[in-house]
Design a protein around this motif. Structure first.
Motif, PDB file in Angstrom:
ATOM      1  N   GLN A  85       0.691  -0.943   0.013  1.00  0.00           N
ATOM      2  CA  GLN A  85      -0.071   0.047   0.102  1.00  0.00           C
ATOM      3  C   GLN A  85       0.845   1.337  -0.092  1.00  0.00           C
ATOM      4  O   GLN A  85       1.613   1.431   0.735  1.00  0.00           O
ATOM      5  CB  GLN A  85      -0.999  -0.011   1.307  1.00  0.00           C
ATOM      6  N   ASP A  86       0.502   2.205  -1.105  1.00  0.00           N
ATOM      7  CA  ASP A  86       1.124   3.400  -0.999  1.00  0.00           C
ATOM      8  C   ASP A  86       2.755   3.172  -1.213  1.00  0.00           C
ATOM      9  O   ASP A  86       3.347   4.400  -1.032  1.00  0.00           O
ATOM     10  CB  ASP A  86       0.990   4.139   0.179  1.00  0.00           C
ATOM     11  N   ILE A  87       3.374   2.223  -1.887  1.00  0.00           N
ATOM     12  CA  ILE A  87       4.754   2.429  -2.047  1.00  0.00           C
ATOM     13  C   ILE A  87       5.265   2.587  -3.197  1.00  0.00           C
ATOM     14  O   ILE A  87       6.726   2.861  -3.450  1.00  0.00           O
ATOM     15  CB  ILE A  87       5.260   0.721  -1.885  1.00  0.00           C
ATOM     16  N   ALA A  88       4.445   3.258  -4.128  1.00  0.00           N
ATOM     17  CA  ALA A  88       5.035   3.627  -5.489  1.00  0.00           C
ATOM     18  C   ALA A  88       5.407   4.871  -5.366  1.00  0.00           C
ATOM     19  O   ALA A  88       6.187   5.316  -4.589  1.00  0.00           O
ATOM     20  CB  ALA A  88       3.870   3.380  -6.376  1.00  0.00           C
ATOM     21  N   GLU A  89       4.390   5.960  -5.717  1.00  0.00           N
ATOM     22  CA  GLU A  89       4.777   7.134  -5.970  1.00  0.00           C
ATOM     23  C   GLU A  89       5.116   7.958  -4.471  1.00  0.00           C
ATOM     24  O   GLU A  89       6.029   8.834  -4.393  1.00  0.00           O
ATOM     25  CB  GLU A  89       3.743   8.160  -6.766  1.00  0.00           C
ATOM     26  N   TYR A  90       4.528   7.500  -3.577  1.00  0.00           N
ATOM     27  CA  TYR A  90       4.327   7.913  -2.300  1.00  0.00           C
ATOM     28  C   TYR A  90       5.718   7.474  -1.530  1.00  0.00           C
ATOM     29  O   TYR A  90       6.264   8.126  -0.607  1.00  0.00           O
ATOM     30  CB  TYR A  90       3.208   7.681  -1.544  1.00  0.00           C
ATOM     31  N   GLY A  91       6.206   6.415  -2.021  1.00  0.00           N
ATOM     32  CA  GLY A  91       7.389   6.039  -1.348  1.00  0.00           C
ATOM     33  C   GLY A  91       7.169   5.050  -0.071  1.00  0.00           C
ATOM     34  O   GLY A  91       8.172   4.709   0.500  1.00  0.00           O
ATOM     35  N   GLY A  92       5.932   4.612   0.350  1.00  0.00           N
ATOM     36  CA  GLY A  92       5.538   3.745   1.296  1.00  0.00           C
ATOM     37  C   GLY A  92       5.454   4.708   2.577  1.00  0.00           C
ATOM     38  O   GLY A  92       5.867   5.850   2.605  1.00  0.00           O
ATOM     39  N   ALA A  93       4.760   4.254   3.624  1.00  0.00           N
ATOM     40  CA  ALA A  93       4.708   5.016   4.883  1.00  0.00           C
ATOM     41  C   ALA A  93       5.972   5.500   5.542  1.00  0.00           C
ATOM     42  O   ALA A  93       6.037   6.364   6.195  1.00  0.00           O
ATOM     43  CB  ALA A  93       4.005   3.972   5.852  1.00  0.00           C
ATOM     44  N   PHE A  94       7.088   4.598   5.172  1.00  0.00           N
ATOM     45  CA  PHE A  94       8.062   5.229   6.039  1.00  0.00           C
ATOM     46  C   PHE A  94       9.363   5.587   4.852  1.00  0.00           C
ATOM     47  O   PHE A  94      10.444   5.563   5.317  1.00  0.00           O
ATOM     48  CB  PHE A  94       8.769   3.958   6.797  1.00  0.00           C
ATOM     49  N   LYS A  95       8.848   5.769   3.637  1.00  0.00           N
ATOM     50  CA  LYS A  95       9.633   6.332   2.316  1.00  0.00           C
ATOM     51  C   LYS A  95      10.561   5.467   2.129  1.00  0.00           C
ATOM     52  O   LYS A  95      11.773   5.890   1.420  1.00  0.00           O
ATOM     53  CB  LYS A  95      10.339   7.542   2.803  1.00  0.00           C
ATOM     54  N   THR A  97      10.610   3.090  -0.133  1.00  0.00           N
ATOM     55  CA  THR A  97      10.524   2.809  -1.484  1.00  0.00           C
ATOM     56  C   THR A  97      10.671   3.938  -2.223  1.00  0.00           C
ATOM     57  O   THR A  97      10.376   4.078  -3.678  1.00  0.00           O
ATOM     58  CB  THR A  97       9.662   1.947  -1.951  1.00  0.00           C
ATOM     59  N   GLU A  98      10.686   5.204  -1.555  1.00  0.00           N
ATOM     60  CA  GLU A  98      10.750   6.429  -2.580  1.00  0.00           C
ATOM     61  C   GLU A  98      11.905   6.461  -3.810  1.00  0.00           C
ATOM     62  O   GLU A  98      12.907   6.058  -3.365  1.00  0.00           O
ATOM     63  CB  GLU A  98      11.255   7.582  -1.419  1.00  0.00           C
ATOM     64  N   GLY A  99      11.186   6.884  -4.835  1.00  0.00           N
ATOM     65  CA  GLY A  99      12.107   6.644  -6.179  1.00  0.00           C
ATOM     66  C   GLY A  99      12.305   5.682  -6.767  1.00  0.00           C
ATOM     67  O   GLY A  99      12.959   5.657  -7.894  1.00  0.00           O
ATOM     68  N   PHE A 100      11.715   4.272  -6.119  1.00  0.00           N
ATOM     69  CA  PHE A 100      11.682   3.200  -6.756  1.00  0.00           C
ATOM     70  C   PHE A 100      10.839   3.367  -8.306  1.00  0.00           C
ATOM     71  O   PHE A 100      11.094   2.635  -9.072  1.00  0.00           O
ATOM     72  CB  PHE A 100      11.221   2.108  -6.148  1.00  0.00           C
ATOM     73  N   VAL A 101       9.915   3.725  -8.167  1.00  0.00           N
ATOM     74  CA  VAL A 101       8.927   3.862  -9.341  1.00  0.00           C
ATOM     75  C   VAL A 101       9.523   4.425 -10.516  1.00  0.00           C
ATOM     76  O   VAL A 101       9.694   3.960 -11.822  1.00  0.00           O
ATOM     77  CB  VAL A 101       7.643   4.691  -9.259  1.00  0.00           C
ATOM     78  N   GLN A 102      10.533   5.624 -10.302  1.00  0.00           N
ATOM     79  CA  GLN A 102      11.176   6.289 -11.397  1.00  0.00           C
ATOM     80  C   GLN A 102      12.110   5.358 -11.819  1.00  0.00           C
ATOM     81  O   GLN A 102      12.428   5.301 -13.265  1.00  0.00           O
ATOM     82  CB  GLN A 102      11.746   7.595 -10.949  1.00  0.00           C
ATOM     83  N   GLU A 103      13.132   4.530 -11.167  1.00  0.00           N
ATOM     84  CA  GLU A 103      13.810   3.615 -11.530  1.00  0.00           C
ATOM     85  C   GLU A 103      13.325   2.383 -11.984  1.00  0.00           C
ATOM     86  O   GLU A 103      14.110   1.629 -13.070  1.00  0.00           O
ATOM     87  CB  GLU A 103      14.919   3.288 -10.445  1.00  0.00           C
ATOM     88  N   PHE A 104      12.173   1.667 -11.854  1.00  0.00           N
ATOM     89  CA  PHE A 104      11.963   0.389 -11.995  1.00  0.00           C
ATOM     90  C   PHE A 104      10.647   0.373 -12.504  1.00  0.00           C
ATOM     91  O   PHE A 104      10.344  -0.612 -13.072  1.00  0.00           O
ATOM     92  CB  PHE A 104      12.024  -0.752 -10.696  1.00  0.00           C
ATOM     93  N   GLY A 105       9.823   1.350 -12.536  1.00  0.00           N
ATOM     94  CA  GLY A 105       8.514   1.308 -13.085  1.00  0.00           C
ATOM     95  C   GLY A 105       7.472   0.984 -12.322  1.00  0.00           C
ATOM     96  O   GLY A 105       7.703   0.024 -11.436  1.00  0.00           O
ATOM     97  N   LYS A 106       6.292   1.083 -12.766  1.00  0.00           N
ATOM     98  CA  LYS A 106       5.024   0.729 -12.048  1.00  0.00           C
ATOM     99  C   LYS A 106       4.782  -0.670 -12.071  1.00  0.00           C
ATOM    100  O   LYS A 106       3.819  -1.128 -11.371  1.00  0.00           O
ATOM    101  CB  LYS A 106       3.912   1.801 -12.149  1.00  0.00           C
ATOM    102  N   GLN A 107       5.294  -1.274 -13.071  1.00  0.00           N
ATOM    103  CA  GLN A 107       5.084  -2.708 -13.225  1.00  0.00           C
ATOM    104  C   GLN A 107       5.702  -3.574 -12.192  1.00  0.00           C
ATOM    105  O   GLN A 107       4.918  -4.490 -11.775  1.00  0.00           O
ATOM    106  CB  GLN A 107       5.476  -3.086 -14.526  1.00  0.00           C
ATOM    107  N   ARG A 108       6.874  -3.019 -11.750  1.00  0.00           N
ATOM    108  CA  ARG A 108       7.367  -4.057 -10.787  1.00  0.00           C
ATOM    109  C   ARG A 108       7.441  -3.180  -9.265  1.00  0.00           C
ATOM    110  O   ARG A 108       7.514  -3.902  -8.423  1.00  0.00           O
ATOM    111  CB  ARG A 108       8.790  -4.035 -11.184  1.00  0.00           C
ATOM    112  N   ILE A 109       7.002  -1.990  -9.299  1.00  0.00           N
ATOM    113  CA  ILE A 109       6.722  -1.223  -7.725  1.00  0.00           C
ATOM    114  C   ILE A 109       5.248  -0.976  -7.935  1.00  0.00           C
ATOM    115  O   ILE A 109       4.765   0.058  -8.375  1.00  0.00           O
ATOM    116  CB  ILE A 109       7.604  -0.043  -7.582  1.00  0.00           C
ATOM    117  N   ARG A 110       4.395  -1.880  -7.384  1.00  0.00           N
ATOM    118  CA  ARG A 110       3.047  -1.842  -7.450  1.00  0.00           C
ATOM    119  C   ARG A 110       2.286  -1.478  -6.361  1.00  0.00           C
ATOM    120  O   ARG A 110       2.545  -2.114  -5.198  1.00  0.00           O
ATOM    121  CB  ARG A 110       2.711  -3.373  -8.015  1.00  0.00           C
ATOM    122  N   ASN A 111       1.498  -0.345  -6.532  1.00  0.00           N
ATOM    123  CA  ASN A 111       0.550   0.060  -5.423  1.00  0.00           C
ATOM    124  C   ASN A 111      -0.528  -0.931  -5.355  1.00  0.00           C
ATOM    125  O   ASN A 111      -1.105  -1.424  -6.186  1.00  0.00           O
ATOM    126  CB  ASN A 111       0.148   1.342  -5.530  1.00  0.00           C
TER     127      ASN A 111
END
Length: 669
Positions: free
Chosen positions: A377-387, A389-403
């Motif tokens: 939950q909230d791990i993509a653009e938001y980076g997770g509750a504790f941040k 995974t912040e920046g992972f969407v930009q590096e690995f894409g939303k297919q692999r970093i899935r809200n």
């Protein structure tokens, strides 16, 4: 019953008949053997064969099916040999589960059939995971999950359909509506006119089909499969049928009105299809009798092989060995043997907070494994509750970093489905407390699947845990002991950034399910040297933190920091500290060595006293190291209450406040 042969040849229509008849003849024989005590239990699919057979025939042989316990036709249509199926039903060692599972609660990778658990609904989410793997790999394949009308009342049904719809997954949900969930009729299961009406609520298409018409089922599934592949969306099918026998043979059918049996006997899928073939001249009576004779001969020949099975050989070492899938043999990753922190084996590296070390471990693992997916939950653009995974969407894409939607059970199940297709996954439980709503998937699916039928679960569940931050009863509890009790899981709980990164990488590389606990209060408060390299810390090995010869404190997580602070404040006591790091499996050699070094042992943990892992460790020491003890082994744990919100109440709750009292007590012996 109206049959539409479309452009099927006589040979194809005959093939449908043979496929349909085969599970019926097998089952009629099994019911006889059940009465003779040759098999122990049976869930009858008589009257429902057209659904399992027609659906299985409509799929490619390498498309995964998640069947139920009444779907013998799935197993036979996938050409699973009867002699081996019979060994399975006898509980024989040569069956599909080595005698460890009953009737249809087993699977086979070779045949792309996934073994169910008795909770019914959870297997729908596995189909989501398989379909997600198809989508990520650009495979033109679907996944098929069976459920009964009773299973549609479960929360797992809602979660799985919602995830499939939100993620646009090529999944077919096939509901066998046979009128009864054990003895509960549909009138007491739901209030919609038809179950297919539920599909609209998830934004997916649905259709109702006559589940007793083999051609209608096959044609519908073929068309639905094409729809799912073309549109990359899920589909809902309600197949109307009836259960001609009890939920299982022992339950009987007295609760069913007699006239319903008379009505549905007229709709028998095999009788009606046979009459149709005779009327159409596709088959002659003599041919029908020959088909039945040939199948009977095959049945008896297969059973003779099944009856000739070797006696069960019980091997305790084999049973224990098969709890976990073996680790990869050719793993070239660097392993840091960081087992004695007070010596000179501490690696050099940049100073990182624990949060940053975990982030680096995830990042390097994503770079290493193309088939690694992170979900939460909230791990993509938001980076997770504790941040983390912040920046992972930009590096690995939303297919692999899935809200994910808020549906812990479905996401754990989807993670297991990914594993069926050779993917790795890390699922972030936003707070460890929330794991309760995914508990069944972890305890009964992830943990047991390898022992049951040899399928590994390549899943890591990240568990932000612990108190000290005033977050209250639903965001602070320590629940690691719940999982230590479950064979098949691995439970990891680091206390340093170095260990956090290395153990997380090891957990992701491990083909078994790992519960990875991360103490929230340590995320930003603890720092230490962490190598930039991609490395592992071996799971199952404790860390000797501090050497002493008067008192051993065995602990983990925040307890390590408490013990170190106490030892630094009391140099008059030569305190030895052991950081367990892994709670399942435990490093018993390290525990025994700690006992021998001092003869006095405190087991310290933030978890509550009753039922905490400290009790298990104390019991093991008493049984195996009694002669080395100079005093009773003592536990220092938190109060047996929920963890409170108020900071002062929380301090009173914590074990840290009772450590000095416990030390003084044991040192008086």
């Amino acid at each position: 019953m109206n049959f539409d042969r479309k452009d099927y040849t006589d040979q194809q229509l005959t093939g449908f008949y043979e496929r349909l008849l085969w599970p019926r003849m097998i089952e009629e024989k099994m019911l006889v053997l059940l009465r003779q005590g040759k098999i122990s239990k049976w869930f009858s699919g008589i009257g429902q064969e057209a659904i399992a057979v027609g659906a299985s025939m409509a799929l490619d042989s390498d498309e995964w099916i998640m069947p139920l316990h009444r779907n013998l036709g799935v197993f036979t249509t996938r050409d699973m040999p009867l002699h081996k199926l019979f060994k399975q039903w006898q509980g024989n060692q040569d069956g599909y589960s080595k005698g460890r599972e009953r009737s249809f609660h087993f699977g086979s990778r070779e045949h792309h059939v996934c073994g169910m658990i008795s909770h019914l609904g959870p297997q729908l989410a596995l189909a989501d995971g398989v379909a997600l793997a198809h989508k990520l790999s650009n495979e033109k394949k679907v996944a098929l999950a069976f459920s009964g009308e009773g299973g549609t009342s479960e929360g797992d049904f809602h979660e799985a359909l919602n995830v499939a719809a939100v993620w646009d997954l090529p999944v077919i949900f096939l509901i066998e509506n046979n009128g009864y969930g054990l003895s509960t009729p549909t009138s007491e299961q739901y209030r919609c006119v038809s179950l297919v009406d539920k599909a609209k609520g998830y934004g997916m298409e649905g259709v109702t089909v006559d589940g007793n018409n083999i051609l209608a089922v096959y044609d519908t599934l073929k068309g639905v499969r094409e729809y799912c592949l073309k549109n990359q969306k899920p589909y809902f099918i309600e197949a109307i049928t009836f259960r001609m026998r009890g939920h299982e043979e022992a339950s009987g059918t007295k609760y069913v009105p007699t006239h319903l049996f008379e009505l549905w006997k007229q709709k028998d899928p095999i009788d009606n299809y046979e009459k149709y073939l005779l009327q159409q001249g596709v088959l002659q009576s003599a041919q029908v009798e020959q088909i039945k004779a040939d199948l009977k001969e095959k049945l008896e020949a297969e059973l003779s092989i099944g009856f000739d099975a070797a006696p069960l050989t019980i091997s305790t070492p084999n049973e224990l060995q098969d709890v976990y899938a073996p680790l990869p043999l050719n793993n070239s990753v660097q392993v840091i043997n960081h087992s004695r922190s007070f010596s000179n084996d501490v690696p050099e590296g940049n100073e990182l907070r624990m949060l940053d070390a975990i982030k680096q471990g995830l990042q390097q693992s994503l770079q290493k494994h193309d088939k690694l997916v992170i979900m939460g939950q909230d791990i993509a653009e938001y980076g997770g509750a504790f941040k983390i995974t912040e920046g992972f969407v930009q590096e690995f894409g939303k297919q692999r970093i899935r809200n994910t939607p808020i549906c812990e059970s479905a996401i754990v199940g989807a993670a297991l489905g990914l594993s069926l297709k050779g993917y790795k996954s890390v699922m972030e439980m936003q707070f460890a407390d929330f794991v309760t709503v995914g508990f069944n998937q972890i305890i009964n699916n992830l943990a047991k699947i390898y022992y049951r039928w040899g399928q590994n679960a390549d899943v890591v569940v990240r568990m932000p845990t612990g108190g000290g931050v005033g977050a209250g009863p639903f965001h602070s509890q320590s629940n690691e002991a719940w999982f230590v009790h479950t064979p098949g899981l691995k439970v990891v709980y680091p206390s340093t950034p170095l260990d956090a990164k290395g153990l997380l990488i090891a957990a992701i590389n491990d083909p078994n399910p790992v519960l990875f606990f991360e103490h929230k209060a340590l995320y930003r408060s603890v720092s230490g040297p962490v190598p930039d390299s991609y490395y592992e810390i071996e799971i199952g090995k404790a860390r000797h933190v501090r050497e002493g010869d008067e008192l051993s404190i065995i602990t983990y997580g925040s307890g390590v920091l408490w013990a170190e602070d106490y030892a630094a404040a009391h140099p008059e006591i030569a305190i030895d500290i052991l950081d367990l790091r892994t709670l399942l499996p435990l490093d018993y050699d390290a525990i025994a060595a700690a006992v021998k070094r001092t003869g006095r042992v405190i087991v310290l943990h933030e978890d509550t006293l009753t039922g905490g892992i400290g009790g298990e460790i104390v019991a093991w020491i008493a049984e195996n190291c009694f002669t080395y003890l100079d005093a009773p082994v003592m536990r220092c744990a938190s109060l047996d209450t929920p963890i409170p919100f108020n900071i002062e109440l929380e301090k009173n709750f914590m074990a840290q406040g009772r450590l000095e009292e416990t030390v003084n007590k044991i040192m008086r012996y």
